[in-house]
Design a protein around this motif. Structure first.
Motif, short mmCIF file in Angstrom:
data_model
loop_
_atom_site.label_atom_id
_atom_site.label_comp_id
_atom_site.label_asym_id
_atom_site.label_seq_id
_atom_site.Cartn_x
_atom_site.Cartn_y
_atom_site.Cartn_z
N ALA A 176 0.54 -1.18 0.07
CA ALA A 176 -0.26 -0.03 -0.10
C ALA A 176 0.83 1.42 0.10
O ALA A 176 0.37 2.16 -0.66
CB ALA A 176 -0.82 -0.11 1.05
N VAL A 177 2.26 1.05 0.74
CA VAL A 177 2.86 2.48 0.58
C VAL A 177 3.72 2.14 -0.69
O VAL A 177 4.11 3.43 -0.55
CB VAL A 177 4.12 2.31 2.01
CG1 VAL A 177 4.93 3.42 1.53
CG2 VAL A 177 3.16 2.19 3.23
N THR A 178 4.00 1.50 -1.14
CA THR A 178 4.65 1.69 -2.42
C THR A 178 3.34 1.83 -3.61
O THR A 178 3.77 3.05 -4.48
CB THR A 178 4.79 0.22 -2.93
OG1 THR A 178 6.08 -0.59 -1.77
CG2 THR A 178 5.36 0.41 -4.58
N ALA A 179 2.66 1.86 -3.70
CA ALA A 179 0.83 2.24 -4.46
C ALA A 179 0.83 4.17 -4.23
O ALA A 179 0.85 5.10 -5.43
CB ALA A 179 0.02 1.70 -4.61
N LEU A 180 0.99 4.68 -3.12
CA LEU A 180 0.67 5.83 -2.09
C LEU A 180 1.96 7.09 -2.77
O LEU A 180 1.73 7.38 -3.05
CB LEU A 180 0.23 6.13 -0.99
CG LEU A 180 0.39 7.01 -0.60
CD1 LEU A 180 -0.87 7.82 -1.13
CD2 LEU A 180 0.20 7.38 1.53
N THR A 181 2.95 5.76 -3.00
CA THR A 181 4.36 7.11 -3.10
C THR A 181 4.93 6.49 -4.80
O THR A 181 5.41 7.59 -4.60
CB THR A 181 5.04 6.41 -2.34
OG1 THR A 181 5.91 5.12 -2.61
CG2 THR A 181 4.89 7.13 -0.67
N THR A 233 -6.37 1.90 1.94
CA THR A 233 -5.30 0.49 1.72
C THR A 233 -4.03 1.03 2.54
O THR A 233 -3.52 -0.17 2.71
CB THR A 233 -5.10 0.47 0.51
OG1 THR A 233 -4.07 1.44 -0.09
CG2 THR A 233 -6.17 0.31 -0.16
N VAL A 234 -3.71 2.44 3.02
CA VAL A 234 -2.10 2.22 4.71
C VAL A 234 -3.20 2.52 5.46
O VAL A 234 -2.04 1.70 5.85
CB VAL A 234 -1.80 3.10 4.13
CG1 VAL A 234 -0.36 3.62 5.20
CG2 VAL A 234 -0.99 3.59 2.21
N ILE A 235 -4.11 2.67 5.43
CA ILE A 235 -4.78 3.27 7.28
C ILE A 235 -5.05 1.75 8.08
O ILE A 235 -4.63 1.64 8.67
CB ILE A 235 -5.49 4.08 7.03
CG1 ILE A 235 -5.12 5.34 6.42
CG2 ILE A 235 -6.31 4.47 7.94
CD1 ILE A 235 -6.30 6.85 6.65
N VAL A 236 -5.89 1.20 7.32
CA VAL A 236 -6.19 -0.50 7.61
C VAL A 236 -5.41 -1.16 8.46
O VAL A 236 -5.38 -2.31 9.00
CB VAL A 236 -7.99 -0.33 6.67
CG1 VAL A 236 -7.86 -2.39 7.50
CG2 VAL A 236 -8.52 0.13 6.73
N PRO A 237 -4.70 -1.31 7.40
CA PRO A 237 -3.23 -2.87 7.31
C PRO A 237 -2.31 -1.67 8.43
O PRO A 237 -1.55 -2.48 9.67
CB PRO A 237 -2.35 -2.74 6.48
CG PRO A 237 -3.58 -2.28 5.05
CD PRO A 237 -4.07 -1.44 5.38
N ALA A 238 -2.15 -0.26 8.55
CA ALA A 238 -1.05 0.24 9.81
C ALA A 238 -1.72 -0.02 11.19
O ALA A 238 -1.07 -0.53 12.23
CB ALA A 238 -1.10 1.37 9.72
N ARG A 250 -11.49 -3.02 1.12
CA ARG A 250 -10.83 -1.35 0.91
C ARG A 250 -9.75 -2.14 -0.36
O ARG A 250 -9.41 -1.62 -1.39
CB ARG A 250 -10.12 -0.78 1.49
CG ARG A 250 -10.69 -0.03 2.60
CD ARG A 250 -11.03 1.14 2.39
NE ARG A 250 -12.69 0.66 1.81
CZ ARG A 250 -13.68 0.78 2.71
NH1 ARG A 250 -13.49 0.55 3.97
NH2 ARG A 250 -14.95 0.55 1.97
N LEU A 251 -9.48 -3.24 -0.09
CA LEU A 251 -8.85 -3.84 -1.49
C LEU A 251 -9.67 -3.62 -2.70
O LEU A 251 -8.71 -4.06 -3.25
CB LEU A 251 -8.09 -5.51 -1.03
CG LEU A 251 -7.21 -5.11 0.54
CD1 LEU A 251 -6.57 -6.08 1.00
CD2 LEU A 251 -5.97 -3.94 -0.26
N HIS A 252 -10.65 -4.51 -2.04
CA HIS A 252 -11.64 -4.66 -3.95
C HIS A 252 -12.18 -3.49 -4.13
O HIS A 252 -11.64 -3.19 -5.71
CB HIS A 252 -12.51 -5.18 -3.35
CG HIS A 252 -13.01 -6.60 -2.74
ND1 HIS A 252 -13.55 -6.97 -2.17
CD2 HIS A 252 -11.60 -7.39 -3.08
CE1 HIS A 252 -13.40 -8.28 -1.94
NE2 HIS A 252 -12.31 -8.65 -1.84
N ASP A 253 -11.85 -2.15 -3.59
CA ASP A 253 -12.19 -0.63 -4.06
C ASP A 253 -10.87 0.18 -4.83
O ASP A 253 -11.08 0.09 -6.08
CB ASP A 253 -12.01 0.34 -3.13
CG ASP A 253 -13.50 -0.29 -2.04
OD1 ASP A 253 -14.60 -0.58 -2.69
OD2 ASP A 253 -13.51 0.60 -0.71
N ALA A 254 -9.60 -0.76 -4.10
CA ALA A 254 -8.49 -0.62 -4.72
C ALA A 254 -8.32 -1.69 -6.74
O ALA A 254 -7.73 -0.85 -7.82
CB ALA A 254 -7.30 -1.06 -4.19
N VAL A 255 -9.01 -2.25 -6.19
CA VAL A 255 -8.52 -3.48 -7.57
C VAL A 255 -9.58 -2.98 -8.58
O VAL A 255 -9.35 -2.98 -9.80
CB VAL A 255 -8.99 -4.87 -7.60
CG1 VAL A 255 -8.40 -6.04 -8.51
CG2 VAL A 255 -8.05 -5.77 -6.03
#
Length: 225
Positions: free
Chosen positions: A58-63, A162-167, A134-139
């Motif tokens: 998620a951090v990779t996708a964000l940055t 996708t970053v907040i929930v796993p964190a 949230r993962l389904h939304d991203a997909v």
């Protein structure tokens, strides 16, 4: 015990206090408990590793500024989430409950165990419901843009969710690990009172009757007439 006059002194009844054994609950036999402990540890560590992987992606996708890398990250997150979130969360929670009920720790006898129970239940619910959605939304976003750039407007708040929930889930799992190692706060007072050894009074020994003593002058105690 004889007195100097030859009489047997009557012993004073002294009540004795004996600790009653604490009531024991059901305990799992070692042949069941040890495999269950292994299952719980493996599932918990796997769940922790899954959250760490999802957070990294998620951090990779964000940055990242590369649209292809973003698509790859979100698709990988979707695959991992669909395959592992539900089974690992259920295995961790259910094996922990079984160990609590089948050992002396219980589920609500100790503060750290009950805290871990509620945190695990909350983390499991959040992972299965909130994180999976949230993962389904991203997909869905990356599938709607199979080629070309993906703008921030296309992603919306999905890239933050996708970053907040796993964190948050990872933080809860790490806190559970700390609780399991340090076991703070001790036993709950209500359960300590209920399971404390009861003090019962044992029946006192019967008093020994004193022998009659002839106190006439010149008589030898215990001698016949």
């Amino acid at each position: 015990m004889r007195s100097p006059t030859g009489a047997v002194a009557a012993s004073e009844p002294t009540p004795r206090r004996v600790a009653a054994p604490a009531s024991g609950g059901r305990r799992l036999p070692p042949a069941v408990r040890k495999p269950l402990v292994v299952l719980h540890v493996v599932a918990s560590v796997s769940w922790l590793a899954l959250m760490l992987c999802l957070l990294t992606l998620a951090v990779t996708a964000l940055t990242t500024g590369d649209a292809d890398r973003l698509r790859t990250a979100y698709r990988a997150m979707g695959l991992l989430g669909d395959a592992l979130i539900l089974p690992l969360s259920l295995l961790t929670f259910l094996s922990g409950v079984a160990l609590g009920l089948g050992t002396s720790w219980g589920l609500f006898r100790y503060y750290w165990v009950s805290t871990k129970f509620w945190l695990t239940l909350g983390a499991m619910t959040a992972s299965v419901l909130a994180l999976t959605d949230r993962l389904h939304d991203a997909v869905r976003v990356v599938e709607a843009h199979p080629t070309g750039p993906i703008t921030v407007a296309d992603l919306g708040f999905v890239r933050y969710n996708t970053v907040i929930v796993p964190a948050v889930a990872l933080t809860l799992y790490l806190f559970n690990v700390i609780l399991s190692v340090y076991k703070p706060w001790g036993r709950r007072k209500a359960h300590a009172k209920v399971t404390a050894p009861a003090q019962v009074t044992a029946p006192a020994p019967a008093p020994v009757r004193a022998e009659a003593t002839d106190t006439r002058p010149g008589r030898i105690p215990g001698a016949g007439d």
